[in-house]
Structure formats: structure tokens, C-alpha cells
Design an enzyme around this catalytic site. Structure first.
Site, PDB file in Angstrom:
ATOM      1  CB  SER A  94       0.651  -1.248   3.593  1.00 62.22           C
ATOM      2  OG  SER A  94       0.636  -2.201   2.557  1.00 62.22           O
ATOM      3  CD  GLU A 141      -2.239   3.860   0.458  1.00 63.88           C
ATOM      4  OE1 GLU A 141      -1.593   3.457  -0.535  1.00 63.88           O
ATOM      5  OE2 GLU A 141      -2.165   3.340   1.583  1.00 63.88           O
ATOM      6  CG  HIS A 168       1.835   1.327  -0.849  1.00 60.16           C
ATOM      7  ND1 HIS A 168       0.514   1.465  -0.477  1.00 60.16           N
ATOM      8  CD2 HIS A 168       2.237   0.138  -0.349  1.00 60.16           C
ATOM      9  CE1 HIS A 168       0.138   0.410   0.224  1.00 60.16           C
ATOM     10  NE2 HIS A 168       1.171  -0.417   0.302  1.00 60.16           N
TER      11      HIS A 168
END
Length: 310
Positions: free
Chosen positions: A118, A209, A279
Site C-alpha cells: 500500500s 493493484e 489490498h
């Protein structure tokens, strides 16, 4: 098959062994105290000794303390000769604010893995760009997440990941095979590094992603920013991870697959979808910065990644 040109070699780090020290740091948002206790217990169960950063539980808005304190913990972990891996407690927000304060000389002098994803993608990209040291895109929450992080940190053999045909990104595939260095991660951070230290992606396989926080336009804008900046020129292939929140979402006739295909197909490179990176609950961890082989036509669709440890 497309093939990468001359690639700078990575500086691999020693594989993690029982008895080694690892550091827990919070370069982005703050965790709960229980999360730190759980991580300490988990890593201790591997036979590792855990050092917890001084400011791991600090709070400053949505971040784990002030920028100077967060980067101080991170640099202390990289400079500590006892520490053999640096594990982030979570992503969130704030890692982008400390990139310029990272002690890259310490990382080059004593290479060790950084584990996180992230917002931590900002740090992975910066460390690869400045030091050529691989990182680990992953976390330690969930059985698959834990097992694959441990495999990447302790193994010295290539790891093969197979497409999950039920994931939405499979429908955006472009058939083919490619070889290149796996780079990228969370799309927001990759696009956010344009003009601020994004490493050269020529010859690379790009991992993409993202999660749905707003609409499709964010994915469109971020991919378009990378294209307009010339950052995807010379790319060898694309690997699509998870995109939670988009499965049942559309905007005026388009869904996520339409956006991905509209932006990625013109690149003329193979695109492999359906990898369990990113995620969502219990993601798979993967090494960033090592060579990888992508094959959409291998029956199950595979990505084979060289080990970052030696």
C-alpha cells in the site's frame, strides 16, 4: 516472448534465519497496540528477536507521529547491524512524506528487506531506484500473507504464483510471455512517484493493484499519468493484482476491465491478471526488484519470481 535488455543487478540480502533480529516500524499510519503485540508474537514464533521502533505507536493526525520521528525509526532500523529485516506495522498514509529523508547510504552499506505494501510502495520504489535492493510487497495478516512473506524472506528458490480465475482482473489479460524485473505495487504510489523519483521501468514487468476509494476515474488518471510521463515506455509486461471494491461497480457503461484494457492493451505487452497481490484480506506477498517470468498461456497463468534472498 518479449525480452528485457541489459538490467542492473539487484543487491540481494541474506535470508532470514532463526535468531535474527527484525525491526518493527511505522513509516505511514499508526497501528493499534494489539497489532504490534500480535506481530511481535508472530515473529517471535519464527525464532526471531523483535526490536520495536521508538515511535511505532505515536500519533500525528492520521500518521504514526511526526515525519522526523517516523523516518528516524526507519533509518535506525536500516543502520542497526543486528537488524536483518524491517517490517512495517501497516500502510495507510504518510510514507510519501519521508522518502527524501531515508538514509540510502545505510541501506546500500547493509542491504536488508523492507516488508510492507500500500503506502509503503513509495519506499519500495525509492529504495530500488537509489539502492537496487529488493523489497517485499506484503503484510503479516492472514495465513497466506504470513506464509508467503516467510517464504520470500527465508527461501532461496524461485516462487511461482498462479492466476485466480475468479478475480476481476483476469478479464483484462493480454496473451503472451515476458521476462523482466518486477517493480511497482500499489498504483496510487507508482503514479505518485512520477516526477519525484520513480525508477526507470524500461525492461520491467509492472505490478499494478489498487482498491476502490472513489470511482474508475482515479485508476484511469493514474495509468494515464504514467503513460503521459513516458514511464511505461519499454515495459516488458504487466501483472494485475487485486482490485477490491470494483467487482460490482460501473460508471456510465464502463467497469474496471474496460479501463484497464483501454489503457494497457495499446502498450503492446503481455498482461497477466488474477494474482492475489495487494489490498483485501489475506494477500499473497511477492518480492519486488528481482527478475520474473510472466506466462499467460501456461494453463493456470503463472508469474515466477526469482528469490531476493541468498
Amino acid at each position: 516472448m518479449t525480452s528485457a535488455g541489459h538490467e542492473p543487478s539487484e543487491t540481494r540480502w541474506p535470508r532470514l534465519e532463526s535468531g535474527d533480529h527484525v525491526a518493527l516500524v511505522s513509516p505511514a499510519s499508526f497501528p493499534d497496540a494489539r497489532d504490534v503485540e500480535d506481530l511481535t508474537r508472530l515473529l517471535g514464533g519464527w525464532g526471531l528477536r523483535v526490536k520495536v521502533g521508538e515511535h511505532v505507536l505515536d500519533r500525528h493526525g492520521y500518521m504514526a507521529g511526526r515525519d522526523t520521528d517516523r523516518v528516524a525509526d526507519l533509518n535506525a532500523a536500516f543502520a542497526d547491524p543486528e537488524v536483518r529485516a524491517v517490517v512495517t506495522t501497516r500502510g495507510g498514509a504518510g510514507a510519501y512524506r519521508i522518502v527524501d529523508g531515508v538514509d540510502f547510504e545505510a541501506i546500500r552499506a547493509d542491504p536488508k528487506p523492507l516488508v510492507g505494501f500500500s503506502d509503503i510502495t513509495y519506499l519500495h520504489l525509492a529504495i530500488w531506484g537509489r539502492c537496487r535492493v529488493p523489497g517485499v510487497h506484503g503484510c503479516l495478516v492472514g495465513p497466506h500473507a504470513i506464509a508467503t512473506v516467510r517464504q520470500v524472506l527465508t527461501g532461496v528458490e524461485p516462487v511461482t504464483y498462479r492466476r485466480n480465475p475468479r478475480l476481476l482482473s483476469v478479464a483484462a489479460e493480454v496473451p503472451g510471455r515476458a521476462r523482466g524485473r518486477l517493480l511497482g505495487g500499489w498504483l496510487g504510489a507508482t503514479a505518485g512517484m512520477v516526477g519525484a523519483g520513480l525508477p526507470d521501468l524500461a525492461g520491467a514487468i509492472l505490478l499494478v493493484e489498487a482498491e476502490r476509494t472513489v470511482g474508475l476515474g482515479v485508476i484511469d488518471r493514474q495509468l494515464t499519468q504514467l503513460i503521459r510521463a513516458g514511464a511505461l515506455a519499454g515495459l516488458q509486461g504487466v501483472v494485475l493484482g487485486r482490485f477490491p471494491g470494483f467487482a460490482d461497480y460501473s460508471d456510465r457503461g464502463w467497469n474496471l476491465v474496460d479501463v484497464l484494457r483501454d489503457r494497457l492493451v495499446p502498450l503492446g505487452v503481455p498482461v497477466l491478471g488474477g494474482l492475489e497481490f495487494g489490498h483485501g484480506p489475506d494477500p499473497h506477498a511477492v518480492a519486488l526488484g528481482t527478475m520474473a517470468d510472466l506466462d499467460t498461456g501456461s494453463g493456470s497463468g503463472t508469474l515466477t519470481v526469482s528469490p531476493p534472498a541468498r
